[in-house]
Design an enzyme around this catalytic site. Sequence first.
Site, PDB file in Angstrom:
ATOM      1  N   SER A 146      70.055  40.900 -12.949  1.00 37.74           N
ATOM      2  CA  SER A 146      69.878  42.125 -12.173  1.00 37.74           C
ATOM      3  C   SER A 146      70.361  41.913 -10.729  1.00 37.74           C
ATOM      4  CB  SER A 146      68.408  42.557 -12.259  1.00 37.74           C
ATOM      5  OG  SER A 146      68.277  43.891 -11.873  1.00 37.74           O
ATOM      6  N   ASP A 222      68.590  49.143 -21.757  1.00 38.05           N
ATOM      7  CA  ASP A 222      68.127  48.763 -20.407  1.00 38.05           C
ATOM      8  C   ASP A 222      67.638  50.009 -19.673  1.00 38.05           C
ATOM      9  OD1 ASP A 222      68.075  48.007 -17.619  1.00 38.05           O
ATOM     10  OD2 ASP A 222      69.290  46.266 -18.166  1.00 38.05           O
ATOM     11  N   HIS A 254      65.710  45.442 -20.149  1.00 38.98           N
ATOM     12  CA  HIS A 254      66.015  44.727 -18.902  1.00 38.98           C
ATOM     13  C   HIS A 254      65.165  43.461 -18.723  1.00 38.98           C
ATOM     14  CE1 HIS A 254      67.982  44.778 -14.994  1.00 38.98           C
ATOM     15  NE2 HIS A 254      66.842  44.604 -14.365  1.00 38.98           N
TER      16      HIS A 254
HETATM   17  N1  GSH Z   1      58.938  46.925 -10.295  1.00 41.56           N
HETATM   18  C1  GSH Z   1      60.126  47.658 -10.600  1.00 41.56           C
HETATM   19  C2  GSH Z   1      61.108  46.921 -11.449  1.00 41.56           C
HETATM   20  C3  GSH Z   1      61.251  45.498 -11.088  1.00 41.56           C
HETATM   21  C4  GSH Z   1      61.925  44.713 -12.174  1.00 41.56           C
HETATM   22  O1  GSH Z   1      62.095  45.141 -13.334  1.00 41.56           O
HETATM   23  N2  GSH Z   1      62.327  43.540 -11.813  1.00 41.56           N
HETATM   24  C5  GSH Z   1      63.049  42.714 -12.714  1.00 41.56           C
HETATM   25  C6  GSH Z   1      64.334  42.310 -12.026  1.00 41.56           C
HETATM   26  S1  GSH Z   1      65.232  43.743 -11.517  1.00 41.56           S
HETATM   27  C7  GSH Z   1      62.251  41.476 -13.006  1.00 41.56           C
HETATM   28  O2  GSH Z   1      62.798  40.445 -13.345  1.00 41.56           O
HETATM   29  N3  GSH Z   1      60.935  41.541 -12.889  1.00 41.56           N
HETATM   30  C8  GSH Z   1      60.066  40.406 -12.990  1.00 41.56           C
HETATM   31  C9  GSH Z   1      59.802  39.894 -14.365  1.00 41.56           C
HETATM   32  O3  GSH Z   1      60.099  40.564 -15.360  1.00 41.56           O
HETATM   33  O4  GSH Z   1      59.276  38.757 -14.468  1.00 41.56           O
HETATM   34  C10 GSH Z   1      59.778  48.928 -11.326  1.00 41.56           C
HETATM   35  O5  GSH Z   1      58.724  48.949 -11.960  1.00 41.56           O
HETATM   36  O6  GSH Z   1      60.572  49.867 -11.287  1.00 41.56           O
END
Ligand code: GSH
Length: 276
Positions: A146, A222, A254
């Site tokens: 991402s 995604d 995602h």
């Molecule tokens: N918090 C955000 C999205 C954040 C998100 O999905 N982050 C991804 C990277 S873009 C991630 O890796 N989150 C942490 C994880 O899954 O451990 C939302 O709910 O819209």
Amino acid sequence: MKTVSENKCFGGVQGVYSAPSAACGVDMTFGLFLPQEAEDGPVPLLWFLAGLTCTHENAMTKAGAQVWAAEQGIGLVFPDTSPRGEGVPNDEAYDLGQGAGFYVNATRDPWAKNFQMWDYISDELPALLAANFAIDAERQALTGHSMGGHGALTLAMNFPERYRSVSAFAPIANPTESDWGIKQLSAYIGENKSDWSTHDASLLMRERGFDGPVLIDQGTEDQFWDLLRPEALASAMVDRRQDGRFRLQKGYDHSYFMISSFIEDHITMHAEALYS
Ligand SMILES: N[C@@H](CCC(=O)N[C@@H](CS)C(=O)NCC(=O)O)C(=O)O
């Protein structure tokens, strides 16, 4: 440098360390996996740059990368995604400030003092690793997820002499045309769009490409597809006739479940480039 923890892992060591960063003006924490081979001499290094809201810990614990890095005899580094802590500016939104450094050098207040992630990842942390661990700084490669996929691709195309191969999972592919990009690039480096082009993987792919192996995995389910703009990067790869693979993975979203499903292919590709 402080050792936060060290755990034996697939015959090697998964460590977490913290060191003062001149670029970011605070202590920065990172994870480093070294395979057993590092006991005998320097090993090549694959960077895993994480996404929005992540620390050094997310990919280290959820990507399932160590087993394949151990098999290939390569190191893995898991940097934080921004400076953080008291005294470091932040924003109420999850996608700006702490946890959202976007892998750029900020030039605008209040961010410029600490948010120098481009320099931290490309210069400062590699030098620290080469000085303190059995890491061969001449053999580095990049991957990321991402926002971290955006970081991996933009760093690789800006510094092709430093990185032998690049891959990404669901990268933010065209930030100059997305709400995951326009907001952050405006805040960190200002409204002048001509300053943004070195931080857009699709524009860089069109202009420069990358002279090494490229692998992109993007899930068809995604939930952030519209913000990531994978079509911009895919068409730039086609227009440039870039040597590489852009894979649409049916049904994947995602999450780190997508990453852990395909990380073996990424590490195998990087290992081939790093050991060639
Ligand atoms: N918090 C955000 C999205 C954040 C998100 O999905 N982050 C991804 C990277 S873009 C991630 O890796 N989150 C942490 C994880 O899954 O451990 C939302 O709910 O819209």
